[in-house]
Design a protein around this motif. Structure first.
Motif, PDB file in Angstrom:
ATOM      1  N   VAL A   1       0.854  -1.187   0.000  1.00 48.66           N
ATOM      2  CA  VAL A   1       0.000   0.000   0.000  1.00 48.66           C
ATOM      3  C   VAL A   1       0.892   1.241   0.000  1.00 48.66           C
ATOM      4  CG1 VAL A   1      -1.953  -1.121   1.121  1.00 48.66           C
ATOM      5  CG2 VAL A   1      -0.226  -0.002   2.525  1.00 48.66           C
ATOM      6  N   LEU A   2       0.353   2.327  -0.512  1.00 47.26           N
ATOM      7  CA  LEU A   2       1.127   3.568  -0.567  1.00 47.26           C
ATOM      8  C   LEU A   2       0.489   4.623   0.312  1.00 47.26           C
ATOM      9  CD1 LEU A   2       1.968   3.649  -4.349  1.00 47.26           C
ATOM     10  CD2 LEU A   2       3.467   3.048  -2.458  1.00 47.26           C
ATOM     11  N   PRO A   3       1.221   5.189   1.219  1.00 41.84           N
ATOM     12  CA  PRO A   3       2.582   4.796   1.612  1.00 41.84           C
ATOM     13  C   PRO A   3       2.543   3.475   2.373  1.00 41.84           C
ATOM     14  CG  PRO A   3       1.780   6.471   3.113  1.00 41.84           C
ATOM     15  CD  PRO A   3       0.715   6.294   2.058  1.00 41.84           C
ATOM     16  N   PRO A   4       3.667   2.754   2.393  1.00 44.10           N
ATOM     17  CA  PRO A   4       3.702   1.492   3.136  1.00 44.10           C
ATOM     18  C   PRO A   4       3.320   1.713   4.600  1.00 44.10           C
ATOM     19  CG  PRO A   4       5.657   1.721   1.779  1.00 44.10           C
ATOM     20  CD  PRO A   4       4.941   3.033   1.726  1.00 44.10           C
ATOM     21  N   LEU A   5       2.701   0.716   5.181  1.00 42.16           N
ATOM     22  CA  LEU A   5       2.270   0.794   6.577  1.00 42.16           C
ATOM     23  C   LEU A   5       3.490   0.897   7.490  1.00 42.16           C
ATOM     24  CD1 LEU A   5      -0.731   0.560   7.372  1.00 42.16           C
ATOM     25  CD2 LEU A   5      -0.269  -1.779   8.045  1.00 42.16           C
TER      26      LEU A   5
END
Length: 166
Positions: free
Chosen positions: A145-149
């Motif tokens: 996912v953007l931004p990464p978790l």
């Protein structure tokens, strides 16, 4: 003179920061401040280097984690989570290798083996293949996912799946 490991560690950093196109002899020699001769002392060329880099990634981010979890006293799953969530280029490196695997058959084969090894180990320590798969998918998905978790949110998501949410 840099060791083979120094070259491979530098490659993992480049890979995490800029992806596989950045992993060139020129960028590596620049990063380490060494000559091409030093590179060729350890590797036959960029193709051989990239093969070794994939092996190094697997050893550092899978084999070492399993070994450390096995040696830890107490909860192997908790130890493994701590290793996965440790500060550093973990998620960025995982993303870069997965992107590489989409374009390169050798990287894909290594990534498939890594995924199998990780899920099998999670299944062994959880005792539940469905839970193991869910935990692994949360970690992989957190990087996509953007931004990464961020690590703290990823830890919360993992604990939610484990039913350990506090």
């Amino acid at each position: 003179m840099a060791s083979k490991r120094d070259w491979l560690d530098a490659g993992l950093v480049l890979l995490a920061e800029h992806g596989v196109p950045s992993v060139t002899i020129e960028r590596l020699t620049e990063r380490l401040g060494l000559s091409k001769g030093s590179f060729y002392h350890h590797f036959k060329g960029v193709t051989g280097y990239r093969t070794a880099l994939l092996e190094h990634f697997e050893a550092e981010r899978t084999t070492r984690f399993v070994e450390q979890a096995e040696q830890a006293e107490g909860d192997r799953l908790r130890t493994l989570m701590d290793l996965v969530l440790a500060p550093g280029p973990g998620l960025e490196l995982e993303i870069a290798v997965r992107a590489w695997a989409l374009q390169d058959a050798e990287a894909r084969a290594v990534q498939e083996r890594i995924d199998r090894t990780r899920v099998d180990y999670l299944t062994e320590i959880c005792g539940d293949p469905d839970l193991a798969q869910a935990l692994y998918l949360v970690v992989v998905g957190a990087g996509q996912v953007l931004p990464p978790l961020p690590g703290k949110q990823l830890k919360s998501a993992l604990e939610l799946v484990l039913g350990r949410r506090r």
